[in-house]
Design an enzyme around this catalytic site. Structure first.
Site: not given
Ligand code: INI
Length: 157
Positions: A87, A59, A89
């Site tokens: 994963t 975001e 992700h």
């Molecule tokens: N967001 C992070 O800032 N760091 C992470 O390690 C992370 N992981 O691992 O999932 C993460 N996920 C959330 C992502 O930034 C979004 O807020 C979410 O996908 C909603 O849009």
């Protein structure tokens, strides 16, 4: 002789924004401390630093863009911690955040410092957030100071 520009680390009279994500807040709060420390020790008044928290690193670009469009900031410091899981992700979140910041800095003409950690584990992230590998939040804020100054020196827009 032709001019040569090298931005000073001088924050006097400049306003900055810091965008920091809540995800992995144990790490990002330390990056924020480092960034505040860099700015305040280089002449930026505390009241001239606005901090906006986002849910995650993904975001950050939108918030940074909205802040840049206000025209209030000499530079914006973006702070986050994306930590690898099991994963893919990690790849999507980190590349979305990093590419997004690269896009909005060019779209808005406002310098953005990329202080988003991308690490394999929490230990690596903590090392870069104020322990043995320095504080990347501090470093990002120093970049913001240098870019704000060098762009002001070059002029134009
Ligand atoms: N967001 C992070 O800032 N760091 C992470 O390690 C992370 N992981 O691992 O999932 C993460 N996920 C959330 C992502 O930034 C979004 O807020 C979410 O996908 C909603 O849009």
């Amino acid at each position: 002789m032709s001019p040569e520009y090298r931005g000073a680390y001088n924050g006097e009279g400049l306003h900055f924004a810091i965008v920091v994500s809540r995800f992995n807040e144990l790490v990002t709060a330390r990056l924020l401390d480092g960034a505040r420390d860099a700015l305040s020790s280089h002449g930026v008044q505390e009241r001239d630093v606005d901090v906006v928290w986002t849910p995650g690193a993904f975001e950050i670009p939108l918030v940074a863009k909205r802040l840049a469009e206000t025209g209030r900031y000499a530079a914006i410091v973006c702070l986050g911690a994306v930590i690898r899981g099991e994963t893919p992700h990690f790849e999507y979140v980190s590349s979305g955040a990093v590419n997004g910041i690269a896009q909005v800095t060019l779209q808005t003409n406002v310098p953005m410092a990329m202080g988003i950690l991308t690490t394999n584990d929490v230990a690596q992230a903590l090392e870069r957030a104020g322990s043995k590998a320095g504080n990347k939040g501090f470093d990002a804020a120093m970049t913001a100071l240098e870019m704000a100054n060098v762009l002001r020196d070059i002029g134009g827009r």
